[in-house]
Design a protein around this motif. Structure first.
Motif, short mmCIF file in Angstrom:
data_model
loop_
_atom_site.label_atom_id
_atom_site.label_comp_id
_atom_site.label_asym_id
_atom_site.label_seq_id
_atom_site.Cartn_x
_atom_site.Cartn_y
_atom_site.Cartn_z
N PRO A 41 0.82 -1.21 0.00
CA PRO A 41 0.00 0.00 0.00
C PRO A 41 0.86 1.26 0.00
O PRO A 41 1.75 1.42 0.82
N GLY A 42 0.63 2.13 -0.97
CA GLY A 42 1.36 3.39 -1.08
C GLY A 42 2.78 3.26 -1.60
O GLY A 42 3.49 4.24 -1.73
N GLY A 68 -7.70 -8.96 -7.65
CA GLY A 68 -8.08 -8.15 -8.81
C GLY A 68 -7.15 -6.95 -8.89
O GLY A 68 -6.62 -6.49 -7.87
N LEU A 69 -6.95 -6.45 -10.09
CA LEU A 69 -6.05 -5.31 -10.27
C LEU A 69 -6.63 -4.39 -11.32
O LEU A 69 -7.08 -4.84 -12.38
N LEU A 104 -5.26 -2.59 -6.15
CA LEU A 104 -5.29 -4.03 -5.98
C LEU A 104 -6.39 -4.38 -4.98
O LEU A 104 -6.47 -3.79 -3.90
N THR A 105 -7.26 -5.32 -5.34
CA THR A 105 -8.30 -5.81 -4.43
C THR A 105 -8.03 -7.27 -4.13
O THR A 105 -7.45 -7.98 -4.95
N ALA A 119 -8.78 -3.48 -0.25
CA ALA A 119 -8.08 -2.96 -1.43
C ALA A 119 -7.05 -1.93 -0.99
O ALA A 119 -7.15 -1.37 0.10
N PHE A 120 -6.07 -1.72 -1.84
CA PHE A 120 -5.10 -0.66 -1.60
C PHE A 120 -4.53 -0.22 -2.95
O PHE A 120 -4.71 -0.88 -3.97
N GLN A 121 -3.86 0.93 -2.93
CA GLN A 121 -3.27 1.46 -4.16
C GLN A 121 -1.75 1.53 -4.02
O GLN A 121 -1.21 1.68 -2.93
#
Length: 196
Positions: A41-42, A68-69, A104-105, A119-121
């Motif tokens: 994440p980040g 998932g992406l 991303l999930t 989820a995170f980015q």
């Protein structure tokens, strides 16, 4: 001594709540929260990164996590079937990533049977170090992402973009056909009016 009596009930209540928290702690901890990820994440990853790794608490044996992406353009990025290593590390091959922010999930089932999703980015940037297979995934046979053969695209474009282009083209062709029909009918109706 009289002043201490009113304090006994609140002190007992605090002690009881503390005991409940301590007893309830281990079962709550058994749920699989994300402990580590590559990219995380980040974090920043290099263009061309082609695998992701997620580390959780113990996962339920025999279950397949879901990953998932989504790419920076909002289109889905193809992800191969996730593989679990060591009972807590989930690895998956992905279509080589392009620059921009990705989301991303994931959905996993913890050892106690509870399912959790989140989820995170992370960002793919030119300044990041070259992509490497995450350490938890080294030596695993990861299945290729579905769509690497072009099946995730239409006419070489992302699925969403291609569908919009096709819809606009269909509307333009349909409008042209209607205009042509209207123009063909216009002269014949004038002739009928002139003959009257």
């Amino acid at each position: 001594m009289r002043g201490l009596r009113p304090l006994r009930a609140p002190a007992a209540l605090v002690a009881l709540l503390g005991a409940l928290l301590l007893l309830g702690g281990p079962s709550a901890y058994a749920h699989s929260a994300l402990k580590d990820a590559t990219p995380g994440p980040g974090a920043k990853a290099a263009p061309g990164t082609d695998a992701v790794s997620l580390t959780f608490g113990p996962l339920k044996s025999g279950t397949t996590p879901k990953i998932g992406l989504t790419g920076p353009d909002g289109a889905a990025v193809a992800v191969g079937r996730p593989v679990t290593a060591g009972g807590s590390v989930v690895c998956a091959a992905v279509t080589p990533l392009v620059t921009g922010v990705h989301t991303l999930t994931y959905t996993v089932t913890s050892a106690d049977g509870d399912t959790s999703s989140s989820a995170f980015q992370f960002e793919v940037a030119e300044v990041a170090e070259p992509a490497a297979v995450p350490s938890g995934c080294q030596g695993l046979s990861l299945s290729a992402p579905a769509g690497d053969d072009g099946s995730g695209t239409i006419l070489g474009l992302g699925r969403t973009t291609a569908l919009i282009v096709l819809a606009v083209a269909a509307a333009a062709v349909g409008g042209g056909v209607l205009t042509a029909r209207a123009m063909r009918r216009a002269p014949s109706s004038r002739r009928k009016g002139a003959a009257l």
